[in-house]
Design a protein around this motif. Structure first.
Motif, PDB file in Angstrom:
ATOM      1  N   MET A   1       0.887  -1.275   0.194  1.00 43.58           N
ATOM      2  CA  MET A   1      -0.109  -0.066  -0.066  1.00 43.58           C
ATOM      3  C   MET A   1       0.985   1.153   0.097  1.00 43.58           C
ATOM      4  SD  MET A   1      -3.068   1.128   2.378  1.00 43.58           S
ATOM      5  CE  MET A   1      -2.461   0.922   3.818  1.00 43.58           C
ATOM      6  N   ILE A  26      -4.156  -6.132  -6.385  1.00 45.36           N
ATOM      7  CA  ILE A  26      -4.367  -5.536  -5.353  1.00 45.36           C
ATOM      8  C   ILE A  26      -5.824  -5.283  -5.225  1.00 45.36           C
ATOM      9  CG2 ILE A  26      -3.815  -3.450  -6.579  1.00 45.36           C
ATOM     10  CD1 ILE A  26      -2.811  -1.998  -4.097  1.00 45.36           C
ATOM     11  N   ARG A  30      -7.420  -1.450  -0.622  1.00 51.57           N
ATOM     12  CA  ARG A  30      -6.096  -0.997  -0.525  1.00 51.57           C
ATOM     13  C   ARG A  30      -5.710   0.057  -1.545  1.00 51.57           C
ATOM     14  NH1 ARG A  30      -1.990  -5.666  -0.388  1.00 51.57           N
ATOM     15  NH2 ARG A  30      -0.666  -3.886   0.027  1.00 51.57           N
ATOM     16  N   ALA A  34      -4.888   3.858  -0.505  1.00 50.41           N
ATOM     17  CA  ALA A  34      -3.417   4.394  -0.802  1.00 50.41           C
ATOM     18  C   ALA A  34      -3.677   5.595  -1.969  1.00 50.41           C
ATOM     19  CB  ALA A  34      -2.783   3.467  -1.671  1.00 50.41           C
TER      20      ALA A  34
END
Length: 56
Positions: A1, A26, A30, A34
């Protein structure tokens, strides 16, 4: 992240971060966190700079 948050600091890199995240595994949460952190840092720096220009 952390890498995804750092990518958000570069304006041109933001365009390609979605593509990169789709190529690796991913999850959406997340990536969203981020992206939020990176945008918060970037916008905070620009807003602070604008405020300083206005008041100094």
């Amino acid at each position: 992240m952390t890498r995804m948050a750092l990518v958000q600091l570069g304006p041109a890199a933001r365009v390609y971060s979605g593509l990169a995240s789709s190529m690796v595994s991913i999850d959406a949460i997340r990536f969203a966190v981020a992206t939020f952190i990176g945008c918060l840092i970037w916008n905070g720096a620009l807003i602070s700079a604008g405020w300083m220009v206005l008041h100094f």
